[in-house]
Design a protein around this motif. Structure first.
Motif, PDB file in Angstrom:
ATOM      1  N   ALA A 113       4.409  15.062   1.274  1.00 50.33           N
ATOM      2  CA  ALA A 113       4.640  14.573  -0.320  1.00 50.33           C
ATOM      3  C   ALA A 113       5.476  15.683  -0.800  1.00 50.33           C
ATOM      4  O   ALA A 113       6.501  15.327  -1.711  1.00 50.33           O
ATOM      5  CB  ALA A 113       3.134  14.540  -1.110  1.00 50.33           C
ATOM      6  N   LEU A 162       0.671  -1.288   0.104  1.00 53.27           N
ATOM      7  CA  LEU A 162       0.017  -0.118  -0.095  1.00 53.27           C
ATOM      8  C   LEU A 162       0.837   1.254   0.060  1.00 53.27           C
ATOM      9  O   LEU A 162       0.357   2.106  -0.668  1.00 53.27           O
ATOM     10  CB  LEU A 162      -0.923  -0.074   1.264  1.00 53.27           C
ATOM     11  N   VAL A 163       1.746   1.379   0.745  1.00 47.66           N
ATOM     12  CA  VAL A 163       2.830   2.374   0.981  1.00 47.66           C
ATOM     13  C   VAL A 163       3.765   2.606  -0.320  1.00 47.66           C
ATOM     14  O   VAL A 163       3.549   3.686  -1.108  1.00 47.66           O
ATOM     15  CB  VAL A 163       3.879   2.300   1.952  1.00 47.66           C
ATOM     16  N   ASP A 172       2.539   1.519  -3.505  1.00 46.65           N
ATOM     17  CA  ASP A 172       1.518   1.775  -4.506  1.00 46.65           C
ATOM     18  C   ASP A 172       1.511   3.573  -4.438  1.00 46.65           C
ATOM     19  O   ASP A 172       1.330   4.117  -5.552  1.00 46.65           O
ATOM     20  CB  ASP A 172       0.336   1.307  -4.504  1.00 46.65           C
ATOM     21  N   SER A 173       1.231   4.078  -3.227  1.00 49.21           N
ATOM     22  CA  SER A 173       1.104   5.367  -2.891  1.00 49.21           C
ATOM     23  C   SER A 173       2.167   6.357  -3.396  1.00 49.21           C
ATOM     24  O   SER A 173       2.138   7.146  -4.036  1.00 49.21           O
ATOM     25  CB  SER A 173       0.837   5.593  -1.325  1.00 49.21           C
ATOM     26  N   VAL A 217       2.291   6.360  -7.339  1.00 52.22           N
ATOM     27  CA  VAL A 217       1.461   7.128  -7.772  1.00 52.22           C
ATOM     28  C   VAL A 217       1.851   8.676  -7.890  1.00 52.22           C
ATOM     29  O   VAL A 217       1.746   9.739  -8.598  1.00 52.22           O
ATOM     30  CB  VAL A 217       0.004   7.088  -7.212  1.00 52.22           C
ATOM     31  N   LEU A 218       2.415   8.968  -6.726  1.00 54.96           N
ATOM     32  CA  LEU A 218       3.005  10.375  -6.335  1.00 54.96           C
ATOM     33  C   LEU A 218       3.909  10.588  -7.352  1.00 54.96           C
ATOM     34  O   LEU A 218       4.201  11.801  -7.962  1.00 54.96           O
ATOM     35  CB  LEU A 218       3.287  10.306  -5.058  1.00 54.96           C
TER      36      LEU A 218
END
Length: 235
Positions: A122, A24-25, A27-28, A31-32
């Protein structure tokens, strides 16, 4: 995993490998990075061993490396990436939490170009990738300097004896300020030099002290006794 093939779209994006065991981390992060102009994810690793293989095969600009991973932790993976000829030029940015201070110091000793706390925003993450990719080290004076100072004095630390006899007085001044966490522009202002001159001095320091990058110059400043341990350090 994909490899950047957009060579006809200058300038070439900064190529990043993600080394993070939590999907999950990861994938995040992907995307960023992939939705940010000028950056591209070219590989993903769920273990330290996979990160080493991808770094050697893909030769990315930056490996975003988690510390705690199965198979091989991020510190050992960093060391293997930084010493391997077939991954020369690959820079490692460590992801860590503040309670893993000793790992941060070990990572810098292993050749990492810096670290980023997992509580970072981010914007801070994207900026960190750019800094490391440009050849600079991500060394926040309020965090990294204290961590290095702590672990240099600890029983687990074995300082490297560095010969500073071959550096000039001006290079010694520059190295001292690097150890204090100053940027090139801050050093230039402090010593009344141009930024270009500061960069020249840093290049000579890297060569003379056999340091891989600015992160290792910070360590050299401490180990060489040029930068003192700050007051109020944690016990």
């Amino acid at each position: 995993m994909t490899i950047d093939a957009a060579s006809h779209h200058p300038p070439r994006p900064i190529r990043v490998v993600l080394a993070e065991d939590q999907i999950l981390v990861r994938d995040s992060l992907k995307v960023l990075i992939d939705t940010t102009p000028g950056l591209a994810t070219v590989g993903e690793a769920g273990t330290g061993a996979e990160a080493v293989l991808l770094a050697r095969r893909l030769r990315p600009d930056v490996v975003l490396m988690d510390v705690r991973m199965p198979d091989m932790d991020g510190i050992e993976a960093t060391r293997r990436i930084c010493v391997a000829p077939d991954s020369a030029g690959v820079r490692v940015l460590i992801l860590t939490t503040f309670d893993l201070d000793e790992y941060v110091y070990a990572a810098l000793r292993a050749g990492a170009s810096g670290f980023l706390l997992k509580s970072a925003t981010a914007t801070e993450l994207l900026a960190a990738i750019h800094v490391v990719a440009s050849g600079e080290a991500l060394l926040a004076p309020t965090v990294t300097r204290r961590l290095i100072a702590e672990f240099l004095q600890g029983p687990q630390s074995t300082p490297v004896v560095r010969d500073l006899n071959d550096i000039t007085q001006r290079e010694r001044e520059v190295l001292t300020l690097i150890g204090k966490g100053m940027s090139n522009s801050e050093i230039a202002e402090h010593l009344h030099l141009t930024v270009g001159t500061v960069k020249t001095h840093i290049g000579r320091l890297l060569a003379k002290l056999h340091a891989r990058d600015r992160a290792q110059l910070v360590i050299a400043a401490y180990e060489g006794g040029l930068t003192t341990i700050p007051d109020g350090r944690r016990r």
